[in-house]
Design a protein around this motif. Structure first.
Motif, PDB file in Angstrom:
ATOM      1  N   VAL A 180     -29.099  40.005  99.258  1.00  0.00           N
ATOM      2  CA  VAL A 180     -28.863  40.440  97.891  1.00  0.00           C
ATOM      3  C   VAL A 180     -30.253  40.356  97.156  1.00  0.00           C
ATOM      4  O   VAL A 180     -30.917  39.105  97.210  1.00  0.00           O
ATOM      5  CB  VAL A 180     -27.845  39.804  97.181  1.00  0.00           C
ATOM      6  N   LEU A 181     -30.698  41.121  96.541  1.00  0.00           N
ATOM      7  CA  LEU A 181     -32.038  41.161  95.507  1.00  0.00           C
ATOM      8  C   LEU A 181     -31.534  41.562  94.160  1.00  0.00           C
ATOM      9  O   LEU A 181     -30.799  42.418  93.959  1.00  0.00           O
ATOM     10  CB  LEU A 181     -33.123  41.984  95.965  1.00  0.00           C
ATOM     11  N   ASP A 182     -31.477  40.482  92.947  1.00  0.00           N
ATOM     12  CA  ASP A 182     -30.974  40.644  91.737  1.00  0.00           C
ATOM     13  C   ASP A 182     -31.956  40.478  90.627  1.00  0.00           C
ATOM     14  O   ASP A 182     -32.651  39.368  90.655  1.00  0.00           O
ATOM     15  CB  ASP A 182     -29.745  39.846  91.639  1.00  0.00           C
ATOM     16  N   ALA A 183     -32.454  41.760  90.083  1.00  0.00           N
ATOM     17  CA  ALA A 183     -33.376  41.485  89.022  1.00  0.00           C
ATOM     18  C   ALA A 183     -32.842  41.736  87.775  1.00  0.00           C
ATOM     19  O   ALA A 183     -31.903  42.606  87.647  1.00  0.00           O
ATOM     20  CB  ALA A 183     -34.531  42.466  89.257  1.00  0.00           C
ATOM     21  N   LEU A 184     -33.082  41.237  86.581  1.00  0.00           N
ATOM     22  CA  LEU A 184     -33.146  41.284  85.228  1.00  0.00           C
ATOM     23  C   LEU A 184     -33.986  41.659  84.477  1.00  0.00           C
ATOM     24  O   LEU A 184     -34.890  40.721  84.309  1.00  0.00           O
ATOM     25  CB  LEU A 184     -31.900  40.239  84.848  1.00  0.00           C
TER      26      LEU A 184
ATOM     27  N   THR B 258     -40.823  49.523  81.015  1.00  0.00           N
ATOM     28  CA  THR B 258     -39.542  48.777  81.764  1.00  0.00           C
ATOM     29  C   THR B 258     -38.919  49.694  82.960  1.00  0.00           C
ATOM     30  O   THR B 258     -38.697  49.559  83.839  1.00  0.00           O
ATOM     31  CB  THR B 258     -38.403  48.393  80.632  1.00  0.00           C
ATOM     32  N   GLY B 259     -38.971  50.836  82.482  1.00  0.00           N
ATOM     33  CA  GLY B 259     -38.453  51.965  83.610  1.00  0.00           C
ATOM     34  C   GLY B 259     -39.286  52.188  84.623  1.00  0.00           C
ATOM     35  O   GLY B 259     -38.797  52.342  85.958  1.00  0.00           O
ATOM     36  N   ARG B 260     -40.590  52.058  84.553  1.00  0.00           N
ATOM     37  CA  ARG B 260     -41.606  51.820  85.787  1.00  0.00           C
ATOM     38  C   ARG B 260     -41.361  50.618  86.667  1.00  0.00           C
ATOM     39  O   ARG B 260     -41.206  50.904  87.729  1.00  0.00           O
ATOM     40  CB  ARG B 260     -42.974  51.907  85.251  1.00  0.00           C
ATOM     41  N   HIS B 261     -41.378  49.562  85.856  1.00  0.00           N
ATOM     42  CA  HIS B 261     -40.879  48.372  86.698  1.00  0.00           C
ATOM     43  C   HIS B 261     -39.578  48.538  87.354  1.00  0.00           C
ATOM     44  O   HIS B 261     -39.586  48.105  88.691  1.00  0.00           O
ATOM     45  CB  HIS B 261     -41.053  47.164  85.809  1.00  0.00           C
ATOM     46  N   ALA B 262     -38.447  49.033  86.949  1.00  0.00           N
ATOM     47  CA  ALA B 262     -37.249  49.037  87.601  1.00  0.00           C
ATOM     48  C   ALA B 262     -37.353  50.005  88.503  1.00  0.00           C
ATOM     49  O   ALA B 262     -36.868  49.727  89.820  1.00  0.00           O
ATOM     50  CB  ALA B 262     -36.316  49.677  86.558  1.00  0.00           C
ATOM     51  N   TYR B 263     -38.231  51.366  88.412  1.00  0.00           N
ATOM     52  CA  TYR B 263     -38.478  52.202  89.733  1.00  0.00           C
ATOM     53  C   TYR B 263     -38.986  51.345  90.885  1.00  0.00           C
ATOM     54  O   TYR B 263     -38.526  51.486  92.217  1.00  0.00           O
ATOM     55  CB  TYR B 263     -39.337  53.314  89.080  1.00  0.00           C
ATOM     56  N   ARG B 264     -40.081  50.626  90.487  1.00  0.00           N
ATOM     57  CA  ARG B 264     -40.954  49.841  91.607  1.00  0.00           C
ATOM     58  C   ARG B 264     -40.291  48.835  92.369  1.00  0.00           C
ATOM     59  O   ARG B 264     -39.887  48.516  93.447  1.00  0.00           O
ATOM     60  CB  ARG B 264     -42.188  49.393  90.922  1.00  0.00           C
ATOM     61  N   ILE B 265     -39.058  48.208  91.394  1.00  0.00           N
ATOM     62  CA  ILE B 265     -38.193  47.047  92.059  1.00  0.00           C
ATOM     63  C   ILE B 265     -37.323  47.801  93.036  1.00  0.00           C
ATOM     64  O   ILE B 265     -37.152  47.315  94.232  1.00  0.00           O
ATOM     65  CB  ILE B 265     -37.457  46.409  91.017  1.00  0.00           C
ATOM     66  N   VAL B 266     -36.472  48.786  92.647  1.00  0.00           N
ATOM     67  CA  VAL B 266     -35.911  49.673  93.611  1.00  0.00           C
ATOM     68  C   VAL B 266     -36.366  50.039  94.796  1.00  0.00           C
ATOM     69  O   VAL B 266     -35.903  50.068  96.023  1.00  0.00           O
ATOM     70  CB  VAL B 266     -34.898  50.768  92.734  1.00  0.00           C
TER      71      VAL B 266
END
Length: 373
Positions: free
Chosen positions: A364-368, A282-290
């Motif tokens: 705005v880009l909003d991810a959950l 999940t942290g890897r996905h979050a990093y790539r999204i940002v």
């Protein structure tokens, strides 16, 4: 040849030899002394039976000719009946009924013809009835076994095809992961290089030291691009999954510092609680999204300030919100909107949701992302 196949072949030849063995017993026990004319015919019949056993070995290569060659002599010789029955059973097991039925008719006629030396029709009728029953049973059983074998082969082929399909799907999924990883890595690095090179090209107020720092930043990003690309391409030569690069949420501070050093203005609001319990994937996905959100901001709103907000806790999910001013009339560059498509796919694979759009003049880009307690 496997042991089971060798044992089956021995049994077939043993069955085919039964008439020959019967005649051999008759010759040795009931014909003492000097051979007579009947005994000579017995020896001839046995010779034909031995020849039939030899010919039987070629049934796999020429099934129909060999079977007919063994059937026709049964009208005159008894010992060849064993090889003929084995050849016919093999034919019925491996060939279609259009080939089997005509051969069965020939076999039955030869059985009737073998009774011509006897007086009366009674024996011919008995032989005809017995021959029809035996041939009918052999034909039905042989065709049934052939059908079962074809069904089993079709099942095995279906299993193999399904396995190959799953392997191809797994390969395709892995290629998509690698392609997505390459896009995230290269888009980020190349956009930084573009920003730095644009500063050198259009800013004429830079001093020698500032130009040197910008050139060093370009060189450093180029080297990092090559290293990260080499790491991603290296996964194509390994059997395992993606190994590098593997950034996590802990690497976001370094990412923000990197883009700030390249001239992008970023404001960060990080309220993530219990980040040490966040799964690495999940942290890897979050990093790539940002990372991709910052890349999109540089491509479509260069020079505009970006605000990145991160929040969440175990059980409530990880929320990522990145926004920047949305200037009107700016056309998408090469690969426009492909980054958003990749982000949506990455978020979907992670089990999360992604929304994006213009709100109050800001994109705005909003991810959950899911974060289990």
């Amino acid at each position: 040849m496997p042991v089971a196949d060798r044992f089956g072949t021995v049994l077939l030849y043993l069955f085919a030899s039964l008439p020959l063995l019967l005649y051999l017993v008759i010759l040795t026990t009931l014909a003492p002394g000097r051979p007579e004319s009947g005994d000579q015919r017995l020896l001839l019949d046995m010779g034909v039976g031995v020849a039939g056993l030899i010919v039987l070995g070629f049934r796999a290569r020429w099934p129909v000719p060999v079977t007919l060659a063994l059937i026709l002599p049964t009208a005159f010789f008894f010992t060849v009946t064993g090889p003929a029955l084995v050849a016919f059973a093999s034919l019925a097991t491996h060939r279609r009924w259009r080939q089997v039925v005509p051969v069965a008719v020939v076999f039955w006629l030869c059985t009737l013809a073998s009774t011509r030396w006897q007086d009366g029709w009674a024996l011919a009728l008995v032989f005809g009835a017995i021959g029809a029953a035996v041939l009918g049973v052999l034909t039905v059983v042989g065709l049934y076994l052939r059908g079962r074998r074809e069904w089993a082969e079709a099942q095995r082929a279906a299993v193999v095809a399904a396995q190959e399909h799953r392997v191809e799907q797994a390969k395709l999924a892995e290629r998509l992961k690698i392609a997505q990883e390459m896009h995230d890595v290269l888009a980020h690095r190349i956009s930084l290089l573009t920003m730095l090179a644009g500063g050198l090209a259009y800013r004429k107020d830079l001093g020698p030291e500032e130009m040197r720092e910008t050139a060093l930043a370009i060189q450093d990003n180029a080297h990092q691009s090559l290293n990260e690309l080499r790491a991603v391409l290296g996964t194509l030569r390994r059997d395992g999954g993606l190994e590098a690069p593997q950034p996590t949420l802990a690497h976001l501070d370094a990412l923000f510092e990197e883009v700030r050093a390249a001239g992008q203005r970023v404001e960060v609001d990080d309220t993530v609680a219990g980040r040490e319990h966040l799964p690495a994937q999940t942290g890897r996905h979050a990093y790539r999204i940002v990372q991709e959100a910052l890349t999109n901001a540089r491509k479509h709103a260069p020079g505009s300030p970006v605000r990145a907000e991160l929040g969440g806790r175990p059980g409530a999910g990880l929320r990522i919100r990145v926004s920047n001013p949305a200037p009107a009339g700016v056309a998408a560059g090469p690969g426009g909107r492909l980054g958003l498509v990749g982000l949506a796919e990455r978020t979907r694979m992670a089990g999360g949701t992604l929304d994006h759009g213009v709100q109050d003049g800001r994109f705005v880009l909003d991810a959950l992302l899911p974060w289990e307690a």
